[in-house]
Design an enzyme around this catalytic site. Structure first.
Site, PDB file in Angstrom:
ATOM      1  N   ARG A  91      -6.824   6.875 -13.117  1.00 28.69           N
ATOM      2  CA  ARG A  91      -7.563   8.048 -12.634  1.00 28.69           C
ATOM      3  C   ARG A  91      -6.786   8.743 -11.535  1.00 28.69           C
ATOM      4  O   ARG A  91      -6.341   8.132 -10.582  1.00 28.69           O
ATOM      5  CB  ARG A  91      -8.934   7.618 -12.103  1.00 28.69           C
ATOM      6  CG  ARG A  91      -9.686   8.698 -11.321  1.00 28.69           C
ATOM      7  CD  ARG A  91     -10.326   9.710 -12.267  1.00 28.69           C
ATOM      8  NE  ARG A  91     -10.947  10.814 -11.586  1.00 28.69           N
ATOM      9  CZ  ARG A  91     -12.224  10.917 -11.270  1.00 28.69           C
ATOM     10  NH1 ARG A  91     -13.038   9.934 -11.553  1.00 28.69           N
ATOM     11  NH2 ARG A  91     -12.686  11.982 -10.683  1.00 28.69           N
ATOM     12  N   ARG A 100     -10.733  13.060 -17.317  1.00 21.17           N
ATOM     13  CA  ARG A 100     -10.330  11.861 -16.581  1.00 21.17           C
ATOM     14  C   ARG A 100     -10.290  10.648 -17.497  1.00 21.17           C
ATOM     15  O   ARG A 100     -11.042  10.576 -18.463  1.00 21.17           O
ATOM     16  CB  ARG A 100     -11.267  11.605 -15.415  1.00 21.17           C
ATOM     17  CG  ARG A 100     -12.686  11.402 -15.870  1.00 21.17           C
ATOM     18  CD  ARG A 100     -13.732  11.806 -14.905  1.00 21.17           C
ATOM     19  NE  ARG A 100     -13.682  13.198 -14.594  1.00 21.17           N
ATOM     20  CZ  ARG A 100     -14.553  13.810 -13.838  1.00 21.17           C
ATOM     21  NH1 ARG A 100     -15.542  13.145 -13.317  1.00 21.17           N
ATOM     22  NH2 ARG A 100     -14.466  15.072 -13.577  1.00 21.17           N
ATOM     23  N   ASP A 103     -14.208   7.523 -14.840  1.00 22.25           N
ATOM     24  CA  ASP A 103     -15.027   7.991 -13.735  1.00 22.25           C
ATOM     25  C   ASP A 103     -16.124   6.957 -13.521  1.00 22.25           C
ATOM     26  O   ASP A 103     -16.836   6.604 -14.467  1.00 22.25           O
ATOM     27  CB  ASP A 103     -15.642   9.356 -14.079  1.00 22.25           C
ATOM     28  CG  ASP A 103     -16.399   9.969 -12.915  1.00 22.25           C
ATOM     29  OD1 ASP A 103     -16.022   9.729 -11.753  1.00 22.25           O
ATOM     30  OD2 ASP A 103     -17.361  10.708 -13.176  1.00 22.25           O
ATOM     31  N   ASP A 105     -19.341   6.218 -10.988  1.00 23.94           N
ATOM     32  CA  ASP A 105     -20.211   6.758  -9.944  1.00 23.94           C
ATOM     33  C   ASP A 105     -21.243   5.714  -9.544  1.00 23.94           C
ATOM     34  O   ASP A 105     -21.882   5.108 -10.406  1.00 23.94           O
ATOM     35  CB  ASP A 105     -20.962   7.999 -10.445  1.00 23.94           C
ATOM     36  CG  ASP A 105     -20.073   9.212 -10.599  1.00 23.94           C
ATOM     37  OD1 ASP A 105     -19.083   9.328  -9.849  1.00 23.94           O
ATOM     38  OD2 ASP A 105     -20.362  10.047 -11.464  1.00 23.94           O
TER      39      ASP A 105
END
Length: 178
Positions: A91, A100, A103, A105
């Site tokens: 990344r 990407r 990812d 989160d």
């Protein structure tokens, strides 16, 4: 003391590991090797249309899913572990909402509410994203969103972006790992 946390995973670029589905699966495997992190449950994977900024180039579809983790790490330290894991998978943070390889989160950390420059909990846009709410509802339906005071299953009933992102489950199995 350990805490349950929820994360979202996404990928729409291939790497040396393989395609996006292999990357998100490998990211879960990588997280499960960490002594301070236990992967408790993993949702099915969803194929999701990329939502791009106006006048931006189109992007490949995403593979998205969610996982519930148990950890003794404080929220900011867990966030750094997630960032490090993203880097392991290639990344590069160049542009907001860009394509990407991975990812990750941090969506929820127990019932904690936090508003710091480096981390906001719960994730400020999770309630707007079908590609987060649908998989999260599979593995954490009764989890009460600490701000909306609603279960994730209720939030997942009609996400605002469902007609834009069109999440479609691509596999049939939710993984309960503990």
């Amino acid at each position: 003391m350990t805490e349950l946390c929820a994360i979202a995973l996404g990928s729409n670029l291939s790497s040396t590991i393989g395609d996006s589905e292999k990357i998100v699966q490998a990211a879960i495997a990588q997280l499960s090797t960490l002594p301070a992190v236990e992967v408790v449950r993993v949702s099915r994977w969803y194929r999701t249309k990329a939502i791009v900024l106006p006048n931006a180039d189109p992007q490949p579809d995403y593979i998205n899913g969610c996982a519930v983790l148990r950890t003794g790490l404080p929220p900011l330290q867990l966030l750094h572990v997630l960032f490090h894991t993203e880097q392991i998978f290639g990344r590069e943070r160049r542009e907001r909402w860009g394509a990407r390889t991975l990812d990750l989160d941090l969506l929820l950390y127990g019932d904690r509410v936090l508003d710091k420059p480096e981390l906001v909990l719960p994730h400020p846009r999770m309630g707007d994203r079908a590609f987060v709410l649908l998989p999260l509802a599979e593995i954490a339906a009764d989890w009460i969103h600490p701000i909306y005071q609603m279960p994730i299953s209720e939030l997942a009933k009609n996400p605002p972006d469902i007609d834009l992102s069109h999440p479609i489950a691509i596999d049939t199995e939710v993984l309960a790992l503990s």
